[in-house]
Scaffold this motif. Structure first.
Motif, mmCIF file in Angstrom:
data_model
loop_
_atom_site.group_PDB
_atom_site.id
_atom_site.type_symbol
_atom_site.label_atom_id
_atom_site.label_comp_id
_atom_site.label_asym_id
_atom_site.label_seq_id
_atom_site.Cartn_x
_atom_site.Cartn_y
_atom_site.Cartn_z
ATOM 1 N N ARG A 243 5.329 -26.104 34.555
ATOM 2 C CA ARG A 243 6.596 -25.489 34.149
ATOM 3 C C ARG A 243 6.436 -24.795 32.799
ATOM 4 O O ARG A 243 5.526 -25.102 32.032
ATOM 5 N N HIS A 244 7.415 -23.918 32.502
ATOM 6 C CA HIS A 244 7.466 -23.315 31.179
ATOM 7 C C HIS A 244 8.136 -24.294 30.208
ATOM 8 O O HIS A 244 9.134 -24.923 30.563
ATOM 9 N N SER B 139 12.215 -22.282 25.636
ATOM 10 C CA SER B 139 11.968 -20.984 24.999
ATOM 11 C C SER B 139 11.970 -21.086 23.474
ATOM 12 O O SER B 139 11.596 -20.136 22.794
ATOM 13 N N SER C 141 11.942 -25.470 30.084
ATOM 14 C CA SER C 141 12.972 -24.428 29.972
ATOM 15 C C SER C 141 13.864 -24.404 31.207
ATOM 16 O O SER C 141 13.369 -24.506 32.339
ATOM 17 N N GLY C 142 15.159 -24.293 30.992
ATOM 18 C CA GLY C 142 16.081 -24.017 32.089
ATOM 19 C C GLY C 142 16.164 -25.087 33.160
ATOM 20 O O GLY C 142 16.489 -24.786 34.310
ATOM 21 N N VAL C 143 15.896 -26.344 32.803
ATOM 22 C CA VAL C 143 16.006 -27.452 33.760
ATOM 23 C C VAL C 143 17.279 -28.226 33.442
ATOM 24 O O VAL C 143 17.616 -28.429 32.271
ATOM 25 N N GLY D 254 7.656 -15.147 32.092
ATOM 26 C CA GLY D 254 7.987 -16.262 31.198
ATOM 27 C C GLY D 254 6.756 -16.843 30.519
ATOM 28 O O GLY D 254 5.665 -16.808 31.067
ATOM 29 N N GLY E 44 11.255 -16.763 35.756
ATOM 30 C CA GLY E 44 10.825 -15.463 35.240
ATOM 31 C C GLY E 44 9.314 -15.314 35.349
ATOM 32 O O GLY E 44 8.576 -16.147 34.844
ATOM 33 N N TYR F 89 13.813 -16.268 30.727
ATOM 34 C CA TYR F 89 14.353 -17.611 30.580
ATOM 35 C C TYR F 89 14.178 -18.442 31.850
ATOM 36 O O TYR F 89 14.259 -17.952 32.956
ATOM 37 N N GLY F 90 13.993 -19.729 31.667
ATOM 38 C CA GLY F 90 13.945 -20.666 32.775
ATOM 39 C C GLY F 90 12.589 -20.690 33.450
ATOM 40 O O GLY F 90 11.588 -20.239 32.907
ATOM 41 N N GLN F 91 12.553 -21.221 34.656
ATOM 42 C CA GLN F 91 11.291 -21.455 35.357
ATOM 43 C C GLN F 91 10.940 -20.334 36.316
ATOM 44 O O GLN F 91 9.859 -20.325 36.895
#
Lengths: 234, 234, 234, 234
Positions: free
Chosen positions: A83-84, A87, A53-55, C233, C230, C226-228
């Motif tokens: 990492r996540h 989403s 996410s978000g990379v 998350g 939060g 969102y992203g890494q």
């Protein structure tokens, strides 16, 4: 978690594919910033690989792709598991659980597909490339908000048994599926291409429909003979 | 099959041109994924060279272009003959058989040309660049489904004796012809450029026509003097 | 003027960011020639860094970015201080003085945001990406002419307490704000993306609204997860 | 023909500029194939430098730019004189002969400028960037066919004494002028940018006009202070 060597090899192969295929999304202008995501099922395992996410797109690499179970949970200890995942992981996982023939899923907010989705309007099949690729109109899926299985369920309910490998989720954007990640990416690229052409076509006057039997013949032929792999190809 | 040395040299030259010219289709955004194709006639032989089917643009090279007879059959044992030629090969072959002055053929699904084609509407000649390049409106050809000679026949019947080197095949997309492959590619590039400009022009209000005698003078002059090769050039 | 070492380090860091982030404006086609500008606040100081006026994007580098006080005055003797700062510097300075939570400001004349601004019309929130990013419609600010604080005041009055990080200044173009320069650039990129999608959507027929409670849930979730970064998350 | 050393130096400088500036036309998508052309006057001489006709943009270099007299004749024996100059050379020459303050001329068929030209409609001044750059609407010039002085005369009659450095020649496309070649190229880039924004703006609803006194103040200020060169710049 440890896997048999042949599964590890399959995972490595899918990581490579999924990382590399994201470049096709930027090449064709289907995504901006960190939006959009590609995933691929690991053949022979209850696993898939998806974008973090978000990379930034420039920073994507096989080793930071994220390995997930079909429940959408990150496999502990696997590369990238700090990492996540995207989403949209729950939606991808739902598709893999419910459509066993699907090996790849792609989601973008590509401009013209989103434009049709914001009106909740299917794309009519007025060019032969759509007949080839999608076998008819590209359908609209329900409005669904991220956070549970409703996006995944909307994709599956719309595409199960449908010729189209693409769905326009209402007020959201397109999801495409395929035999593998590359096939789903191809569908995302072709979808935006026809979404754009048909948008401009209709702006300027009435569209000429293609007869249904011609659509059927084009779709049938394309499934069998296009490219280098079709055994019946000429 | 073996050819005389001068024919082999001509084949090699056309392979180079055809492989290289595909990059112009991506440079100008006329194609996505593996769509679109360029072919070139081999001067002095009953042969032409065309793109393989379903191969990525990045992977095209002289040695994987495919050599075909004017019946659209792959020349056995020639470089690239282990692959299938473009699925539009029959249409290209029909054009070469029936229009001996044609040395190159291009097919794309470029966005704005397809938009006019989806309405079955010719592009009116309202900019001097169209008068120069196409000598008037760009015509529409019939709806024809892949699989026999009907696409080729539609191209030839529309363009034979016509000033335009471009035809919009209805519900499908453009084909262009030229003295050689480069000339047909140029026509494909110019076609999309005018298809786009005239689309936007007409969206916003009534177009101003160009008087027929001005169109005639522009076309006549452009055929004689443009570029570095025209003998009458200034 | 001399600064403590930790401030000098912070200045150097912001110079790098601001210089580098301008490349995102060209990557996404938000600017032409020398138009557009990014600035970033120096954490822990009453300073910000902004692009010089009228310098080509290819020539931007950390050392020619310009260091300004929050009054919009160039810091004498600092790197780049032999040049004029962006002609929009007064507007950036006004934002930093009046919105202490803002760490970055971006201004462009991106095509579709300008198109909405030329009609003085807010962008309706009809796609989930807008709900995520802007929490609802993107508002219009007043018409204001460069030369005093009226542009800065218009931005601040429109965005203070608003969910949106973007404002369309009437007959002018977009300004975006963010927690830092990267966040403001992201907002500029996402703004043009939705301005374009919603433009095309509306051209072709009525838009489907998103229910307000869904917009609220999407915005709320996106701010948190969102992203890494939060913490909540998944 | 031989020139004094300082003239030779000036010619070399303009050759460099003109060759290099053509890359800005492709960077911003203002031209396709070999279309479009830039020229620059040689300061201190009755000469200008222009692009050769029909040569690919990738192949342009200082030494194949063509040196012409203000009558539009190629200087015999000069570098590049074995080629034909741009087919628009007569129009450029006419401008240099009749507008002594002009140091650069650019012609393109950029999409949106051509769209306005195909309707013979001026671009209304509804964004501040237009007020800055063109001081009001961009005017339309007469329909004129290549082959004599009528294009040059149409440009001069439309732009002499006009604030705008750009004219839309009816059914043809834009010509821009400037203090030097770079300035004329900048005008061509800015013209397409505003032609596009205003096109999209107007498609979607009524435009908000800018009051004339605000246009006047913006134009006046921009002429004095923008960039690094204005002496009154802040």
């Amino acid at each position: 978690m440890e896997f048999a060597p042949e599964i590890e090899a399959a995972i490595a192969h899918v990581r490579d594919d999924v990382a590399r295929l994201h470049a096709e999304l930027t090449r064709y202008g289907l995504v901006v910033w960190t939006g959009g995501n590609v995933s691929g099922r690991v053949p022979g395992a209850e696993l898939f690989v998806i974008k973090p996410s978000g990379v930034a797109y420039d920073d994507l690499a096989p080793e930071n792709m994220i390995l997930c179970t079909l429940d959408g949970e990150v496999v502990p200890g696997s590369a990238g598991s700090d990492r996540h995942p995207s989403s949209d992981t729950a939606a991808h996982a739902y598709v893999y659980r419910n459509l066993p023939e699907v090996g790849g899923v792609v989601h973008t907010h590509s401009t013209f597909a989103v434009a049709w989705a914001a009106r909740g309007e299917e794309i009519p099949c007025v060019v032969t490339a759509m007949a080839d690729e999608f076998g008819g109109p590209v359908p609209v899926g329900p409005f669904a908000v991220i956070g549970d299985d409703s996006i995944g369920r909307g994709i599956v309910e719309t595409l199960r048994g449908h010729r189209s490998r693409a769905v326009l989720m209402r007020n959201h954007g397109p999801f495409t599926i395929g035999a593998d990640a590359a096939d789903a990416v191809k569908a995302a690229v072709m979808l935006e291409d026809v979404a754009r052409s048909v948008h401009y076509a209709r702006e300027a006057g009435p569209l000429v429909p293609i007869p249904q039997d011609a659509i059927d013949r084009l779709f049938d032929r394309y499934q069998k003979v296009y490219g280098q792999t079709g055994e019946a190809g000429r």
